[in-house]
Design an enzyme around this catalytic site. Structure first.
Site, PDB file in Angstrom:
ATOM      1  N   GLU A   1      30.961 -18.400  10.066  1.00 39.88           N
ATOM      2  CA  GLU A   1      30.748 -17.533   8.681  1.00 39.88           C
ATOM      3  C   GLU A   1      30.476 -15.914   9.135  1.00 39.88           C
ATOM      4  OE1 GLU A   1      31.437 -19.394   6.426  1.00 39.88           O
ATOM      5  OE2 GLU A   1      31.161 -21.399   7.434  1.00 39.88           O
TER       6      GLU A   1
ATOM      7  N   TYR B   1      42.984 -24.067   9.036  1.00 42.02           N
ATOM      8  CA  TYR B   1      42.087 -23.725   9.943  1.00 42.02           C
ATOM      9  C   TYR B   1      42.498 -23.856  11.566  1.00 42.02           C
ATOM     10  CZ  TYR B   1      38.224 -23.986   6.428  1.00 42.02           C
ATOM     11  OH  TYR B   1      37.624 -23.759   5.485  1.00 42.02           O
TER      12      TYR B   1
HETATM   13  N1  BES Z   1      35.093 -20.495   3.307  1.00 44.72           N
HETATM   14  C1  BES Z   1      34.811 -21.582   3.739  1.00 44.72           C
HETATM   15  C2  BES Z   1      34.329 -22.613   2.856  1.00 44.72           C
HETATM   16  C3  BES Z   1      35.160 -22.762   1.655  1.00 44.72           C
HETATM   17  C4  BES Z   1      36.640 -22.784   1.673  1.00 44.72           C
HETATM   18  C5  BES Z   1      34.650 -23.226   0.523  1.00 44.72           C
HETATM   19  C6  BES Z   1      37.267 -22.991   0.513  1.00 44.72           C
HETATM   20  C7  BES Z   1      35.414 -23.522  -0.753  1.00 44.72           C
HETATM   21  C8  BES Z   1      36.799 -23.487  -0.617  1.00 44.72           C
HETATM   22  C9  BES Z   1      33.965 -21.731   4.997  1.00 44.72           C
HETATM   23  O1  BES Z   1      33.980 -20.521   5.870  1.00 44.72           O
HETATM   24  C10 BES Z   1      34.225 -22.738   5.887  1.00 44.72           C
HETATM   25  O2  BES Z   1      35.360 -22.734   6.433  1.00 44.72           O
HETATM   26  N2  BES Z   1      33.345 -23.609   6.200  1.00 44.72           N
HETATM   27  C11 BES Z   1      33.154 -24.884   6.903  1.00 44.72           C
HETATM   28  C12 BES Z   1      32.754 -24.585   8.275  1.00 44.72           C
HETATM   29  C13 BES Z   1      33.646 -24.093   9.229  1.00 44.72           C
HETATM   30  C14 BES Z   1      32.641 -24.312  10.645  1.00 44.72           C
HETATM   31  C15 BES Z   1      34.736 -25.043   9.638  1.00 44.72           C
HETATM   32  C16 BES Z   1      32.651 -26.028   6.224  1.00 44.72           C
HETATM   33  O3  BES Z   1      31.959 -25.674   5.229  1.00 44.72           O
HETATM   34  O4  BES Z   1      32.751 -27.102   6.760  1.00 44.72           O
HETATM   35 ZN    ZN Z   2      35.818 -20.401   6.661  1.00 47.26          ZN
END
Ligand code: BES
Ligand code: ZN
Length: 621
Positions: free
Chosen positions: A312, A398
């Site tokens: 984050e 990702y």
């Molecule tokens: N920005 C994302 C969360 C997100 C993406 C919310 C698309 C809604 C739509 C956040 O940065 C994220 O990727 N969170 C991941 C954790 C990360 C360590 C892979 C999660 O929530 O699992």
């Molecule tokens: Zn993210």
């Protein structure tokens, strides 16, 4: 899954010419005509009605503002009640203007059309939100950690900001904002803005956000939140009963900021705080500027899941500073961030830990690829009209995105690649970008300077080809290799579970252990694992996410009460969907899952509830 180079190049050529990748098909905004540049929110928080009500004032920048004649401003909304719209005339007076709400689209919501006598610079909208607003979760006191005060938080990404503010809900438009939030005294209001650690909980809060942000980073939370500092510029907000454990778990935050700054330049947002939310938060984390929202499920006591904080935080460069112009190019946000996250982990905890986490991600990507259609396996996605933009949330964006950047790092050398990435962030700070922008920058700033290191065909395979290109080298972790050896010893009965040397294993090693168990493992073998390692009832969400589906598929019914407890308590989608999916595979399991959803559903965030419901609805009967 190898792609013919000619095919990838053809898809790639298409990418460069056919579509305007900056166009966002998930918004009715017309940014070439008009853009919101600054916003003023004035909202009252009504926990009884589960509604935000008040007004928003948008400052507008029109192309050709002097153009004579009427103009239409189109804004995104979803389930908002619009009570009145005004515009400021050239004499400075507010006058009422006509407006209409278009038909509600299940994904996009309802366009708000505002009829203006001219290209006026300010509009003001009085409105209230629906109790069902997709971007808000209203928690009664019973569903909070403290149990005594209600709690509210927003989740705007991808296109939920429109359910609590009428605006241009597209990552291609950025605006600064100020806000006044009024709530009952005794509650703290926080935003993705200049939160004051010393603010009084007097029910009246003022915020300023001087850096321009896209709408998906607009965020608010209200609850019984207390603050504790981690450093001069970093700290934690949480409900009182969670605060101490959170402070201990996230003590590395300041060091993470320093590492990221040393690689990619100064942190440009002022403070960096974390808000630890209740377990119903539907994601792991959300990179709201100055105040990342964090699930409490990563507080394990051993700091083993802090890569989520690194993630984050990394968005402060990749995503928040340099933003994907549309959700088609989501990999520019998440792939870059996963890459930067892993660099922070490497700097803090060493190359082996970083490789371990990368390898876990790569295993997840391979599994995801096995069930994704080829057109969704590419980094630069085709236009997604009629599709929910959250479909872009896959391991492709990702992990394949991260892997592509690691590939470039390997070919060009770390020193030169680090300098390149820093230039990318600097040159595009506070801008929205497309894959084409990145490729142009890559060719000019790296490929032209160090010719012969990568070919256009290799780049094309990464960006526009499905699957994994031949140039992808897998991460190698000795810590995971040790786990593979231990698992094999146990599976082949050379060792009992209790005799395995698991001392010092961290979460990711347990995750790897579980992910490598055979699909048809028998229930009595799980009994042995449980006796030795106590997986059932684990407080670690990453382990629970892998363990409970295994117990379901093996018919290990003794785990059911703890499994049910987990699904009732946790609303983080990624952690619970796999168990629901396993349950949905048999009629008996499906009935149990439906019953669970009925019990747990009211405590889930609307996003989680919809995902679980869709999964159960899709199950064969
Ligand atoms: N920005 C994302 C969360 C997100 C993406 C919310 C698309 C809604 C739509 C956040 O940065 C994220 O990727 N969170 C991941 C954790 C990360 C360590 C892979 C999660 O929530 O699992
Ligand atoms: Zn993210």
């Amino acid at each position: 899954m190898r792609l013919l180079p000619a095919l990838a190049l053809a898809a790639f050529a298409c990418l460069a010419h056919a579509t305007d990748r900056a166009h966002d098909e998930h918004s009715v905004a017309e940014p070439k005509l008009v853009r919101i540049t600054a916003t003023e929110l004035d909202l009252r928080v009504d926990f009884d009605q589960r509604s935000l009500r008040g007004q928003v004032t948008h400052r507008l920048a029109w192309t050709q503002p002097e153009w004579p004649g009427p103009a239409t401003l189109q804004l995104d909304t979803r389930d908002l009640s619009i009570e009145r719209v005004q515009a400021r005339n050239p004499e400075g007076r507010w006058q009422r203007v006509e407006f209409s709400l278009g038909e509600r689209d299940p994904i996009l919501g309802s366009p708000l059309r505002i009829e203006l006598p001219a290209r006026l610079a300010e509009v003001r909208i009085r409105y209230r939100t629906s109790p069902e607003a997709s971007g808000l979760q209203w928690l009664p006191p019973a569903l909070t950690a403290g149990g005594r005060k209600p709690l509210l938080f927003s989740q705007s990404q991808a296109i939920h900001a429109r359910s609590w503010v009428p605006l241009q809900d597209t990552p291609g438009v950025r605006f600064t904002y100020t806000a006044r939030i009024r709530t009952a005294p005794g509650l703290m209001a926080l935003m993705s803005a200049d939160n004051d650690p010393a603010a009084l909980a007097d029910g009246d809060f003022h915020f300023t956000m001087p850096q321009p942000i896209p709408s998906y980073l607009l965020a608010v939370a209200v609850g019984d939140f207390r603050f504790q500092a981690l450093s001069e510029r970093a700290g934690i907000w949480a409900e009182p009963s969670l605060l101490e454990r959170a402070v201990a778990e996230f003590a590395d935050t300041e060091r993470m900021i320093q590492v990221a700054e040393s690689l990619y330049g100064p942190y440009r947002w002022g403070r960096y705080d974390l808000l630890v939310l209740p377990a119903s938060f539907p994601f792991g984390g959300m990179e709201n500027p100055r105040l990342s929202f964090i699930t409490p499920t990563i507080i394990t006591g051993d700091r083993s899941l802090v890569s989520l904080i690194a993630h984050e935080l990394a968005h402060s460069w990749s995503g928040n500073l340099v933003t994907n112009a549309s959700w088609k190019d989501f990999w520019l946000n998440e792939g870059f961030t996963t890459y930067v996250e892993n660099r922070i982990i490497e700097a803090l905890f060493g190359a082996e830990r970083a490789a371990m986490e990368t390898a876990i991600g790569q295993a997840g990507l391979r599994e995801a690829l096995a069930s994704l259609p080829p057109e969704r396996q590419v980094l630069a996605l085709p236009p997604l009209p009629g599709r929910d933009p959250e479909e872009v949330l896959t391991d492709v964006a990702y992990v394949k995105g991260q892997w592509f950047l690691q590939f470039l790092e390997q070919r060009f050398g770390r020193e030169s690649f680090d300098a390149f990435l820093r230039r990318w962030f600097d040159a595009h700070a506070f801008q929205s970008v497309t894959t084409d922008d990145f490729l142009a920058f890559l060719r000019r700033e790296l490929m032209a300077r160090q010719p012969g290191r990568v070919s256009e065909a290799e780049i094309a395979a990464w960006i526009a080809g499905p699957g994994l290109p031949p140039s992808a080298t897998p991460a190698v972790s000795t810590g995971l290799a040790a786990v593979d050896a231990a698992r094999a010893d146990w599976l082949e009965r050379r060792s009992t579970a209790a005799d395995l040397d698991t001392a010092g294993w961290i979460t990711w090693q347990w995750v790897h252990f579980l992910e490598g168990l055979p699909a048809d493992i028998a229930a009595e073998r799980l009994v042995e694992l449980d006796a030795a390692f106590r997986f059932t009832g684990t407080p670690n969400g990453e382990i629970a996410q892998r363990w409970y589906p295994i117990t379901v598929r093996a018919g290990y019914f003794e785990a059911r009460p703890a499994l049910a407890q987990f699904l009732r308590q946790v609303g983080r989608r990624k952690l619970i969907l796999p168990t629901y999916a396993a349950l949905a595979e048999t009629p008996d399991g499906l009935a149990f899952a439906r019953q669970l959803l009925q019990q747990a559903g009211p405590g889930y965030h609307p996003i989680t509830r919809a995902s679980v419901q869709a999964l159960l609805d899709a199950a064969p009967r």
